[in-house]
Design a protein around this motif. Structure first.
Motif, PDB file in Angstrom:
ATOM      1  N   TRP A 174       0.784  -1.172   0.036  1.00 47.41           N
ATOM      2  CA  TRP A 174      -0.131   0.003   0.213  1.00 47.41           C
ATOM      3  C   TRP A 174       0.809   1.314  -0.206  1.00 47.41           C
ATOM      4  O   TRP A 174       1.592   1.222   0.887  1.00 47.41           O
ATOM      5  N   ARG A 175       0.647   2.132  -0.830  1.00 50.65           N
ATOM      6  CA  ARG A 175       1.353   3.210  -0.739  1.00 50.65           C
ATOM      7  C   ARG A 175       0.682   4.290   0.346  1.00 50.65           C
ATOM      8  O   ARG A 175      -0.348   4.110   0.839  1.00 50.65           O
ATOM      9  N   ARG A 176       1.571   5.028   0.779  1.00 51.06           N
ATOM     10  CA  ARG A 176       1.126   6.072   1.969  1.00 51.06           C
ATOM     11  C   ARG A 176      -0.119   6.580   1.820  1.00 51.06           C
ATOM     12  O   ARG A 176      -1.115   6.918   2.668  1.00 51.06           O
ATOM     13  N   VAL A 195       2.267   8.659   8.063  1.00 49.37           N
ATOM     14  CA  VAL A 195       1.906   7.166   8.101  1.00 49.37           C
ATOM     15  C   VAL A 195       3.323   6.507   8.638  1.00 49.37           C
ATOM     16  O   VAL A 195       3.067   5.534   9.448  1.00 49.37           O
ATOM     17  N   ASP A 196       4.618   6.914   8.405  1.00 54.27           N
ATOM     18  CA  ASP A 196       5.769   6.319   9.022  1.00 54.27           C
ATOM     19  C   ASP A 196       5.658   6.469  10.521  1.00 54.27           C
ATOM     20  O   ASP A 196       6.100   5.276  11.119  1.00 54.27           O
ATOM     21  N   THR A 221       8.501  -2.940   5.037  1.00 57.42           N
ATOM     22  CA  THR A 221       8.554  -1.520   4.548  1.00 57.42           C
ATOM     23  C   THR A 221       8.773  -1.698   2.910  1.00 57.42           C
ATOM     24  O   THR A 221       9.871  -2.576   2.805  1.00 57.42           O
ATOM     25  N   VAL A 222       7.937  -1.395   2.049  1.00 55.04           N
ATOM     26  CA  VAL A 222       8.437  -1.561   0.586  1.00 55.04           C
ATOM     27  C   VAL A 222       9.127  -0.202   0.083  1.00 55.04           C
ATOM     28  O   VAL A 222       8.249   0.780   0.032  1.00 55.04           O
ATOM     29  N   TYR A 227       3.945   0.258   2.703  1.00 57.76           N
ATOM     30  CA  TYR A 227       4.171  -0.887   3.521  1.00 57.76           C
ATOM     31  C   TYR A 227       3.253  -2.090   3.025  1.00 57.76           C
ATOM     32  O   TYR A 227       2.013  -1.877   2.323  1.00 57.76           O
ATOM     33  N   LYS A 228       3.667  -3.182   3.513  1.00 55.43           N
ATOM     34  CA  LYS A 228       2.319  -4.387   3.430  1.00 55.43           C
ATOM     35  C   LYS A 228       2.543  -5.237   4.573  1.00 55.43           C
ATOM     36  O   LYS A 228       3.723  -5.205   5.481  1.00 55.43           O
TER      37      LYS A 228
END
Length: 233
Positions: A174-176, A195-196, A221-222, A227-228
């Motif tokens: 998922w994108r932030r 988000v982080d 962390t992608v 993130y996933k």
């Protein structure tokens, strides 16, 4: 359902009165305090669902007050301040705030933030939905609790929603910006690093209960994306 109770703590009488009148017209029950000491007194007797809390108070630090109130009841907190530095906002989230809005603000935006925050706590949970289990971590949507064994993790409402959303969509990156759209439930304007910060807080709280390596294996962390969540096998 009884109307939500909101406590406003701000040393500016004009701001207190403006917010009080506006939220009262929205059907909320309101109390207001001019400083931290009075705020804590009202907090104990009023037992609010949400606190709108100014960072700069004449007798106390809003971040510390946020921590003290959440330590007592886990109350939802919307930080309110004249500061517009993104680092101040991120610090507010690190201290447990559920959201942050800067002065001057538009009342309609404040109303949207309040509604979105309260929805996380007051939303009727699905009936008989089994808890999600991720190795030693259990996520119960009915009680809105995350636990490892018998230990309930001290997640804020937003942290629980973010973790539960990722767990409900395993292995997808998922994108932030997507996470903000899906979890925050209003149009977020500002630094997506919020988000982080929340992911960092979730990881920290998980590792305090499960060990330092578990959250790194669970929430990936992608790079360049977001993130996933990878369920343990």
């Amino acid at each position: 359902m009884a109307p939500a109770k909101i406590l406003i703590v701000d040393d500016d009488p004009a701001v207190r009165n403006l917010i009080s009148r506006f939220l009262a017209t929205q059907g909320f029950t309101i109390e207001a305090a001019e400083d931290g000491q009075r705020g804590l007194t009202l907090f104990a007797t009023f037992q609010p669902d949400l606190v709108i809390l100014d960072v700069n108070l004449p007798d106390s630090n809003g971040y510390q007050l946020c921590q003290e109130m959440q330590r007592q009841t886990g109350v939802l907190v919307l930080m309110l301040t004249s500061r517009d530095d993104e680092s101040d906002k991120l610090e507010g989230f690190r201290q447990g705030a559920d959201d942050y809005i800067t002065k001057p603000f538009i009342l309609s935006e404040l109303g949207a933030r309040v509604a979105a925050i309260l929805k996380r706590q007051r939303m009727a949970p699905p009936i008989l939905v089994p808890a999600l289990r991720l190795g030693p971590l259990s996520l119960d949507s009915s009680s809105r609790e995350a636990s490892i064994g018998s230990e309930v993790l001290p997640l804020t409402a937003l942290e629980f929603d973010l973790l539960y959303f990722l767990a409900s969509h395993p292995e997808r990156a998922w994108r932030r910006s997507e996470l903000i759209q899906e979890v925050w439930d209003y149009e977020h304007v500002g630094d997506q690093r919020v988000v982080d910060v929340h992911i960092g807080q979730i990881r920290k709280k998980i590792d305090q209960a499960a060990g330092e390596s578990f959250s790194a294996q669970l929430i990936k962390t992608v790079r360049g994306v977001g993130y996933k969540l990878l369920p343990p096998h």
